[in-house]
Scaffold this motif. Structure first.
Motif, mmCIF file in Angstrom:
data_model
loop_
_atom_site.group_PDB
_atom_site.id
_atom_site.type_symbol
_atom_site.label_atom_id
_atom_site.label_comp_id
_atom_site.label_asym_id
_atom_site.label_seq_id
_atom_site.Cartn_x
_atom_site.Cartn_y
_atom_site.Cartn_z
ATOM 1 N N GLU A 67 0.829 -1.205 0.000
ATOM 2 C CA GLU A 67 0.000 0.000 0.000
ATOM 3 C C GLU A 67 0.863 1.255 0.000
ATOM 4 N N GLU A 121 -7.511 -1.919 2.388
ATOM 5 C CA GLU A 121 -8.715 -2.072 1.587
ATOM 6 C C GLU A 121 -8.695 -1.127 0.387
ATOM 7 N N ALA A 124 -6.246 -2.635 -2.081
ATOM 8 C CA ALA A 124 -6.784 -3.834 -2.712
ATOM 9 C C ALA A 124 -7.751 -3.497 -3.844
ATOM 10 N N LEU A 131 -1.225 -8.790 -2.682
ATOM 11 C CA LEU A 131 -1.093 -7.645 -1.779
ATOM 12 C C LEU A 131 -0.214 -7.990 -0.582
ATOM 13 N N HIS A 174 -4.543 -10.833 2.017
ATOM 14 C CA HIS A 174 -3.196 -10.405 1.690
ATOM 15 C C HIS A 174 -2.298 -11.625 1.585
#
Length: 333
Positions: A67, A121, A124, A131, A174
């Motif tokens: 992320e 989230e 994703a 991820l 993940h």
């Protein structure tokens, strides 16, 4: 034969445009930021920047997508500095470098937050690639914080571990979880606390079905800390071979390692660009020095967070890691 996987420890630099936009937005929203509300303008900048760093990783060919942790102004202390039960104290130097964070002072029970889960989230939704979640390891978060509630080190460390485990439990699907543990190197736990640090890692690792990588950096672990850490139930232990080679090799030779391994072979703090072939050769060199080389998975990564790099250099480092993993797969096929 080991499978080579390219990835990073997260904590990316902001794109240049985002630094300027955030500086302007935060200047206009100082009151909201102090109260913990980032505001719509700041949030939109982070959303756009997150989309850019996800795309950058995909285009570079990384096997695992982070992320990016762009909101983590307080570095690894972030999960606490945004918590309702935490007051932010004075500015503290982040280990031995020129970055700083606000001291998180824990004043009440560390209940569920969901802050990092929300970030994952959002990531994703941007990609279908595998991820990777990133968190401070429990000992490092404990070390970076100040306890004004739990009363003793043992109880506080266990509370931090339980807090992180609760956060992990809320994560979307993940592939991997990187637990960043520089404090195990920079401020190693003493007798008794070293065993509890291992138990704390175990608590967090058992909160997910994903592969868990524990990544110490800024050097090598002391022997006793290393031996105790191997008692925890996680999949891969990381090694910072940029900062320290001999002690890391000794630890593996003397005490063994996990079934998988994470090799920090590209410098996350230096703008000098490593060639993909050089990274691959460094991995081969490590394996030539140790008796056991039948790791199931070898993660190729920078040795530290890449927060310190100019954005263009950061992009180039990602590309080099991805190509190095591809070269290693071909060479050892």
């Amino acid at each position: 034969m080991t499978e080579y996987v390219s990835t990073t420890p997260g904590l990316f630099p902001l794109p240049d445009w985002a630094k300027d936009d955030l500086s302007d937005a935060k200047g206009h929203q100082k009151h909201d930021l102090i109260s913990g509300d980032e505001g719509e303008t700041v949030t939109s900048v982070y959303d756009e920047a997150r989309a850019e760093v996800v795309e950058t990783q995909v285009e570079a060919g990384l096997d695992l997508i982070s992320e990016g942790q762009l909101r983590w102004d307080d570095m690894l202390a972030h999960p606490l500095t945004v918590h309702d039960a935490v007051d932010t104290g004075g500015i503290v130097r982040y280990y031995d470098n020129n970055n700083f964070y606000r001291d998180p002072v824990v004043t009440d029970d560390l209940t569920f937050s969901g802050d990092v889960a929300g970030e994952l989230e959002a990531a994703a939704a941007l990609t279908e690639e595998p991820l990777q979640a990133v968190l401070p390891g429990p000992y490092s978060l404990f070390d970076l914080a100040t306890d004004d509630h739990y009363g003793d080190e043992e109880t506080f460390l266990a509370a931090v571990a339980d807090f992180l485990a609760g956060e992990v439990d809320a994560f979307p699907a993940h592939e991997t979880l990187f637990l960043l543990e520089p404090s195990l190197v920079e401020n190693p736990p003493g007798d008794g606390l070293d065993e509890l640090a291992s138990e704390a890692v175990d608590t967090v690792a058992n909160a997910t079905d994903a592969e868990v990588i524990v990544q110490p950096f800024y050097g090598a672990l002391e022997e006793k800390v290393y031996a105790h850490l191997l008692d925890a139930d996680f999949d891969a232990l990381g090694f910072d071979f940029v900062t320290e080679q001999d002690q890391n090799l000794y630890n593996i030779q003397e005490y063994g390692a996990t079934d998988d391994v994470s090799l920090g072979l590209a410098d996350g703090q230096n703008t000098l660009l490593e060639e993909p072939e050089a990274i691959r050769e460094r991995a081969d060199w490590v394996f030539d020095q140790i008796p056991v080389t039948d790791f199931e998975t070898t993660y190729l990564t920078t040795n530290t967070e890449t927060f310190y790099l100019p954005y263009a250099k950061f992009e180039a480092k990602l590309e080099a890691l991805a190509e190095a993993a591809a070269l290693a797969e071909v060479t050892h096929a």
